[in-house]
Design a protein around this motif. Structure first.
Motif, PDB file in Angstrom:
ATOM      1  N   ASP A   1      -7.293  16.793   1.556  1.00 46.86           N
ATOM      2  CA  ASP A   1      -6.488  16.968   0.341  1.00 46.86           C
ATOM      3  C   ASP A   1      -6.466  18.444  -0.040  1.00 46.86           C
ATOM      4  O   ASP A   1      -7.503  19.099  -0.057  1.00 46.86           O
ATOM      5  CB  ASP A   1      -7.099  16.125  -0.787  1.00 46.86           C
TER       6      ASP A   1
ATOM      7  N   PRO B   1       0.800   7.740   3.436  1.00 41.68           N
ATOM      8  CA  PRO B   1       1.495   6.470   3.275  1.00 41.68           C
ATOM      9  C   PRO B   1       2.789   6.660   2.502  1.00 41.68           C
ATOM     10  O   PRO B   1       2.923   7.627   1.771  1.00 41.68           O
ATOM     11  CB  PRO B   1       0.490   5.631   2.463  1.00 41.68           C
TER      12      PRO B   1
ATOM     13  N   LEU C   1      -2.910   4.611  -3.798  1.00 35.45           N
ATOM     14  CA  LEU C   1      -3.324   5.809  -4.543  1.00 35.45           C
ATOM     15  C   LEU C   1      -3.861   5.491  -5.929  1.00 35.45           C
ATOM     16  O   LEU C   1      -4.595   6.293  -6.504  1.00 35.45           O
ATOM     17  CB  LEU C   1      -2.174   6.817  -4.647  1.00 35.45           C
TER      18      LEU C   1
ATOM     19  N   MET D   1      -3.358   0.748   4.768  1.00 31.44           N
ATOM     20  CA  MET D   1      -2.911   1.954   5.483  1.00 31.44           C
ATOM     21  C   MET D   1      -2.279   1.545   6.820  1.00 31.44           C
ATOM     22  O   MET D   1      -1.243   2.080   7.224  1.00 31.44           O
ATOM     23  CB  MET D   1      -4.080   2.918   5.759  1.00 31.44           C
TER      24      MET D   1
ATOM     25  N   ARG E   1       1.590   1.858   8.109  1.00 34.01           N
ATOM     26  CA  ARG E   1       1.884   2.522   9.392  1.00 34.01           C
ATOM     27  C   ARG E   1       2.740   1.634  10.294  1.00 34.01           C
ATOM     28  O   ARG E   1       3.660   2.130  10.963  1.00 34.01           O
ATOM     29  CB  ARG E   1       0.547   2.867  10.061  1.00 34.01           C
TER      30      ARG E   1
ATOM     31  N   ASP F   1       3.837  13.835   8.083  1.00 37.10           N
ATOM     32  CA  ASP F   1       2.763  14.311   7.226  1.00 37.10           C
ATOM     33  C   ASP F   1       1.759  13.150   7.161  1.00 37.10           C
ATOM     34  O   ASP F   1       1.985  12.193   6.442  1.00 37.10           O
ATOM     35  CB  ASP F   1       3.411  14.622   5.863  1.00 37.10           C
TER      36      ASP F   1
ATOM     37  N   PHE G   1      -0.851  10.547   9.890  1.00 39.02           N
ATOM     38  CA  PHE G   1      -0.662   9.395  10.786  1.00 39.02           C
ATOM     39  C   PHE G   1      -2.063   8.854  11.099  1.00 39.02           C
ATOM     40  O   PHE G   1      -2.979   8.998  10.279  1.00 39.02           O
ATOM     41  CB  PHE G   1       0.117   9.845  12.043  1.00 39.02           C
TER      42      PHE G   1
ATOM     43  N   SER H   1      -6.430   7.944   9.040  1.00 36.28           N
ATOM     44  CA  SER H   1      -7.215   6.713   8.902  1.00 36.28           C
ATOM     45  C   SER H   1      -8.584   6.848   9.574  1.00 36.28           C
ATOM     46  O   SER H   1      -9.592   6.386   9.039  1.00 36.28           O
ATOM     47  CB  SER H   1      -6.467   5.527   9.522  1.00 36.28           C
TER      48      SER H   1
ATOM     49  N   TYR I   1     -10.469   9.375   7.031  1.00 37.69           N
ATOM     50  CA  TYR I   1     -10.738   8.919   5.652  1.00 37.69           C
ATOM     51  C   TYR I   1     -11.407   7.538   5.613  1.00 37.69           C
ATOM     52  O   TYR I   1     -12.358   7.330   4.878  1.00 37.69           O
ATOM     53  CB  TYR I   1      -9.447   8.872   4.828  1.00 37.69           C
TER      54      TYR I   1
ATOM     55  N   ASP J   1      -5.097  11.730  -7.786  1.00 35.93           N
ATOM     56  CA  ASP J   1      -5.064  10.330  -7.358  1.00 35.93           C
ATOM     57  C   ASP J   1      -6.483   9.890  -6.975  1.00 35.93           C
ATOM     58  O   ASP J   1      -7.440  10.650  -7.062  1.00 35.93           O
ATOM     59  CB  ASP J   1      -4.023  10.121  -6.247  1.00 35.93           C
TER      60      ASP J   1
ATOM     61  N   GLU K   1      -8.148  12.157  -4.451  1.00 34.45           N
ATOM     62  CA  GLU K   1      -8.463  13.483  -4.999  1.00 34.45           C
ATOM     63  C   GLU K   1      -9.637  13.424  -5.978  1.00 34.45           C
ATOM     64  O   GLU K   1     -10.331  14.407  -6.176  1.00 34.45           O
ATOM     65  CB  GLU K   1      -7.219  14.070  -5.687  1.00 34.45           C
TER      66      GLU K   1
HETATM   67  P1  TYD Z   1      -1.016  12.489   0.818  1.00 33.35           P
HETATM   68  O1  TYD Z   1       0.310  11.961   0.418  1.00 33.35           O
HETATM   69  O2  TYD Z   1      -1.052  13.351   2.009  1.00 33.35           O
HETATM   70  O3  TYD Z   1      -1.648  13.213  -0.425  1.00 33.35           O
HETATM   71  P2  TYD Z   1      -1.252  14.614  -0.966  1.00 33.35           P
HETATM   72  O4  TYD Z   1       0.147  14.917  -0.560  1.00 33.35           O
HETATM   73  O5  TYD Z   1      -1.457  14.408  -2.435  1.00 33.35           O
HETATM   74  O6  TYD Z   1      -2.251  15.537  -0.328  1.00 33.35           O
HETATM   75  O7  TYD Z   1      -2.014  11.294   1.099  1.00 33.35           O
HETATM   76  C1  TYD Z   1      -2.478  10.506   0.077  1.00 33.35           C
HETATM   77  C2  TYD Z   1      -3.903  10.133   0.365  1.00 33.35           C
HETATM   78  O8  TYD Z   1      -3.974   9.076   1.308  1.00 33.35           O
HETATM   79  C3  TYD Z   1      -4.740  11.263   0.922  1.00 33.35           C
HETATM   80  O9  TYD Z   1      -5.779  11.528  -0.001  1.00 33.35           O
HETATM   81  C4  TYD Z   1      -5.328  10.724   2.173  1.00 33.35           C
HETATM   82  C5  TYD Z   1      -5.113   9.250   2.109  1.00 33.35           C
HETATM   83  N1  TYD Z   1      -4.915   8.580   3.406  1.00 33.35           N
HETATM   84  C6  TYD Z   1      -5.954   7.847   3.947  1.00 33.35           C
HETATM   85  O10 TYD Z   1      -7.036   7.752   3.360  1.00 33.35           O
HETATM   86  N2  TYD Z   1      -5.770   7.199   5.141  1.00 33.35           N
HETATM   87  C7  TYD Z   1      -4.585   7.235   5.807  1.00 33.35           C
HETATM   88  O11 TYD Z   1      -4.452   6.621   6.887  1.00 33.35           O
HETATM   89  C8  TYD Z   1      -3.504   8.001   5.235  1.00 33.35           C
HETATM   90  C9  TYD Z   1      -2.190   8.055   5.939  1.00 33.35           C
HETATM   91  C10 TYD Z   1      -3.716   8.657   4.032  1.00 33.35           C
END
Ligand code: TYD
Length: 209
Positions: free
Chosen positions: A20, A48, A62, A75, A79, A100, A102, A106, A109, A157, A160
């Protein structure tokens, strides 16, 4: 890219990753613009939420209250829809796709951050993607301090709001999985234009757009 049937087609699939605040959304756009300028039909998308159904899932992901396994499954559901509706058809017609986030998100995180295990989460992602995999994964790496400053938004979110320790683990996981899997780590602490140039030079070197 290589389809489920192993047939090589014209389009290429690039994934931009990072923790993030790493700037991946800022960087995905100029990369897509440059690919368009090079003459390719280019689809810029994200996870996502890269589809209409995915947008609903994104809201739950979120802001909802979720068990870690439920989070991983949602998630993966996002996908699966994204691959079927957006990424697969784009690659099949020879377009270039910039996503942005993929599968690597996963693995990092949910697999490491939520401690579900990389192998278990990868099995879910394999089911979701039905064999579609990126030609290039770029990981924007920023220091813990830069990450903290950039994450300090007014309306953070669920991710974050996670602890500093969680975000440090995410960063470490990106770096160690990158070393194992051939993902390219780019220094995201630098100026936006400098990072954009570096990303473009990696894309040119690896994929010759
Ligand atoms: P994102 O839209 O990239 O957040 P931002 O643009 O605010 O940085 O992604 C939202 C959140 O989703 C981000 O904290 C990471 C999380 N995430 C996962 O935990 N696993 C996943 O597979 C994906 C695609 C995202």
């Amino acid at each position: 890219m290589t389809s489920a049937a192993g047939v090589h087609q014209g389009g290429k699939f690039i994934v931009v990753e990072g923790g993030d605040g790493s700037g991946k959304s800022t960087q995905a756009r100029p990369l897509a613009d440059r690919l368009r300028d090079a003459g390719h039909e280019t689809v810029l998308t994200r996870e996502p939420g890269g589809t209409a159904s995915g947008a609903a899932l994104r809201q739950v992901l979120l802001e909802g209250s979720l068990d870690a396994r439920a989070e991983a499954l949602l998630m993966a559901a996002d996908r699966a829809q994204h691959v079927t509706e957006v990424i697969g058809p784009a690659l099949a017609r020879g377009a270039w796709v910039v996503s942005d986030r993929f599968v690597p998100s996963s693995l990092v995180y949910q697999g490491v951050g939520r401690a579900l295990g990389v192998d278990a989460v990868e099995a879910l992602s394999d089911f979701a993607t039905a064999g579609i995999s990126p030609d290039l994964v770029l990981v924007l790496d920023i220091s813990d301090d830069v990450s903290k400053v950039r994450r300090a938004s007014e309306d953070p979110d669920r991710f974050e709001r996670e602890s500093e320790e969680f975000h440090a683990r995410v960063r470490e996981a990106y770096r160690s999985l990158a070393a194992q899997r051939g993902w390219v780590v780019v220094d995201g602490n630098l100026e936006v234009d400098v990072v954009a140039d570096k990303i473009w030079s990696v894309a040119c070197e690896r994929l010759e757009p």
